[in-house]
Every structure is written in C-alpha cells, then in structure tokens.
Design a protein around this motif. Sequence first.
Motif, PDB file in Angstrom:
ATOM      1  N   GLU A  72     -19.105 -15.341  -9.885  1.00 48.96           N
ATOM      2  CA  GLU A  72     -18.799 -14.035  -9.283  1.00 48.96           C
ATOM      3  C   GLU A  72     -19.013 -14.068  -7.769  1.00 48.96           C
ATOM      4  O   GLU A  72     -18.307 -13.389  -7.023  1.00 48.96           O
ATOM      5  N   VAL A  73     -19.991 -14.837  -7.328  1.00 51.15           N
ATOM      6  CA  VAL A  73     -20.201 -15.005  -5.881  1.00 51.15           C
ATOM      7  C   VAL A  73     -18.952 -15.605  -5.247  1.00 51.15           C
ATOM      8  O   VAL A  73     -18.440 -15.110  -4.230  1.00 51.15           O
ATOM      9  N   MET A  74     -18.434 -16.668  -5.848  1.00 50.63           N
ATOM     10  CA  MET A  74     -17.274 -17.352  -5.277  1.00 50.63           C
ATOM     11  C   MET A  74     -16.011 -16.504  -5.379  1.00 50.63           C
ATOM     12  O   MET A  74     -15.186 -16.499  -4.455  1.00 50.63           O
ATOM     13  N   ARG A  75     -15.855 -15.772  -6.464  1.00 45.98           N
ATOM     14  CA  ARG A  75     -14.702 -14.873  -6.574  1.00 45.98           C
ATOM     15  C   ARG A  75     -14.759 -13.792  -5.493  1.00 45.98           C
ATOM     16  O   ARG A  75     -13.748 -13.482  -4.853  1.00 45.98           O
ATOM     17  N   GLY A  76     -15.924 -13.201  -5.319  1.00 45.34           N
ATOM     18  CA  GLY A  76     -16.069 -12.190  -4.278  1.00 45.34           C
ATOM     19  C   GLY A  76     -15.809 -12.751  -2.901  1.00 45.34           C
ATOM     20  O   GLY A  76     -15.190 -12.110  -2.044  1.00 45.34           O
ATOM     21  N   ASN A  77     -16.284 -13.970  -2.668  1.00 50.88           N
ATOM     22  CA  ASN A  77     -16.075 -14.636  -1.390  1.00 50.88           C
ATOM     23  C   ASN A  77     -14.592 -14.839  -1.111  1.00 50.88           C
ATOM     24  O   ASN A  77     -14.109 -14.624   0.020  1.00 50.88           O
ATOM     25  N   MET A  78     -13.843 -15.207  -2.140  1.00 53.61           N
ATOM     26  CA  MET A  78     -12.406 -15.418  -1.953  1.00 53.61           C
ATOM     27  C   MET A  78     -11.681 -14.107  -1.671  1.00 53.61           C
ATOM     28  O   MET A  78     -10.705 -14.085  -0.903  1.00 53.61           O
ATOM     29  N   VAL A  79     -12.151 -13.027  -2.265  1.00 52.50           N
ATOM     30  CA  VAL A  79     -11.585 -11.718  -1.940  1.00 52.50           C
ATOM     31  C   VAL A  79     -11.840 -11.377  -0.482  1.00 52.50           C
ATOM     32  O   VAL A  79     -10.949 -10.867   0.217  1.00 52.50           O
ATOM     33  N   GLU A  80     -13.044 -11.649  -0.004  1.00 55.22           N
ATOM     34  CA  GLU A  80     -13.383 -11.373   1.398  1.00 55.22           C
ATOM     35  C   GLU A  80     -12.461 -12.149   2.338  1.00 55.22           C
ATOM     36  O   GLU A  80     -11.972 -11.610   3.343  1.00 55.22           O
ATOM     37  N   ILE A  81     -12.235 -13.411   2.037  1.00 48.67           N
ATOM     38  CA  ILE A  81     -11.341 -14.227   2.867  1.00 48.67           C
ATOM     39  C   ILE A  81      -9.945 -13.617   2.887  1.00 48.67           C
ATOM     40  O   ILE A  81      -9.323 -13.477   3.955  1.00 48.67           O
ATOM     41  N   GLN A  82      -9.444 -13.250   1.721  1.00 48.70           N
ATOM     42  CA  GLN A  82      -8.111 -12.667   1.634  1.00 48.70           C
ATOM     43  C   GLN A  82      -8.017 -11.374   2.428  1.00 48.70           C
ATOM     44  O   GLN A  82      -7.015 -11.121   3.118  1.00 48.70           O
TER      45      GLN A  82
END
Length: 293
Positions: A72-82
């Motif tokens: 979930e940390v990495m998924r959230g991080n990818m949303v932030e990048i997007q």
Amino acid sequence: MGNCMSNTDKGLASGPKNQTIIATAPPIIVEPEKAQQEPSDISDSEQTPLHPARPQPQPQPQIFAILRNGYEVMRGNMVEIQNHLDAGEERLDDAVEMYRRLHKWADMHKLMEEGRPDMNTNAGESSPKGFFAVLDQKLDHGVAPEGGFRSKEHEEELQVAEEHVEGGIQTEDLSNIREAYAEYRTIHETHLKKEEDIMMAQVLALEEAGENMKELMVTEILALVVDSDDFKFFVQHANYMLDRHHGEMPKARVFDHALWVCATPEQWKIWRSWIKGSVSEERYNEIMAAISF
C-alpha cells in the motif's frame, strides 16, 4: 517530508505484548411498559446509567502488516508521482523526487523479502534470512524469487521500464517521462498484485503451522533494515503514504501496531516520534489508541 536519515537503537524485544479481547455484550431488551418513566429531579450529568457503555475490543496486531502494507505504501507513492506528472511542468521536480523516494523505500522492502545476497540466505544457514527464505525453510515448497514470487522475466521487464523512466528524466521532457512512467507503473502494480496474493496465503500457512510470527519478523525480516541509517526514512515514508492514501482503511494504524509489537521500549520511544511527525494528529491519535501499554 524533511530529512529522514537517522540511526536507531539496536536490539529488539523478545517477549510478546499481551492484549485483552473483551466480548461484545448481548443486546439489552427494554420492556415496553418500563420504557416510559417519570421525569427525574436529578440532572442527566448526575444520573448513573443502568447499563454503562462497555469498551470496544482492542484491535489485535497483524505482525506481517509490516510487509503486507508495504504494498500500500508503494501504491500510494505511485499515485503521488502520477499526480505530480499530471500537474505539469511546475511539478516535474516533485515527481522525480517522489520517484526517487519510491525506489529507496522499495529497495528496503525488497531486502526484507529477499535477504542479503552475500549471506547465502536461501540455504537457511544464517540469519536474518528474509521473508522468501523463511517460507522456503518453514513451508518447504519453493516460493523464493525463482520459485514463484519474482520471476527472472519480471525482473528484466521491470528493469527495462526503470531504464526508460531514467532516460525520460535525463531528457527533462515531460511527455517522455509520462510515457515511460505509465509503462513502469503498469508493470510494477501487476507485480505487486501477484506477490500480494501469494504472500497472504503463505502468511496464513505459517500461522496455521503454529509458527511464532513475532520471532520470525524480528529475527529474520525486520533485522535486515532496523539498524540501517535509512530506517527512519522507512518508517516516516510509510506513514506519510499510508496516512494520505488510506482508502478509508486503518492502514497506518495496522502498520504501526505491528512495529510496536516488534520494538523494544527504547526503540518505540524513537519510532513513535518519527510516526508523530509523519501523520496527521487524528491519525496519530488513532494509532496510539490501538496500542495497549
């Protein structure tokens, strides 16, 4: 998020922390003829309720949430990048910085899974082994990288996608970066879903086999990162992402509850301060309310 580089105290607690589950009380049935009562001369604040509210059961720690909620940390991080990329040129530097943070955090998560290559971890002869080697040793059915979690083909595919992102960053061209990142994100999220599905079943198998889950996490998995200079970053970045991308679920609380179980009292004093600086006041209160000292 500030500078997240710090040393932590060494050593981990060995004993389990106990929590009490309070059974839910049966419903109270009020007889119709007794429902209507004469007004009382005693104010509401002075009256003692016949059936005072009972405390709710404390949530139980899920120790392997340190790994599970890492997805979930990495998924959230990818949303932030997007989100940064979608905002345009003025947020391009933020997107690149967030991408660097994703890589740094993911590398630590990967170390907890795979162990250190120089420690002959798959042979199970030294500790800490990492999650995959623990599964191979305890369950004996081959789930190490070559056996199921992470194939060589996937690693090569992800590496190529990462190279494309890095090439886009070097050009400083937003359209190039967006295109390369879209490819990378698709591949990475596909891998996370596959690994997550396998992991959940394996953790359940360990529990059903009667394994000491805290001991495994402390000695074989968390020990790979807990003494790192980057462990402060690991804790703070995880909490920042889980707080912002909670999906109406207690993701940060579950992650930190697991950390608390694995920490010594001295470690928790430090880790708690990192957590407090990374989440909202509401989230911090939620986390602390779940922890029974």
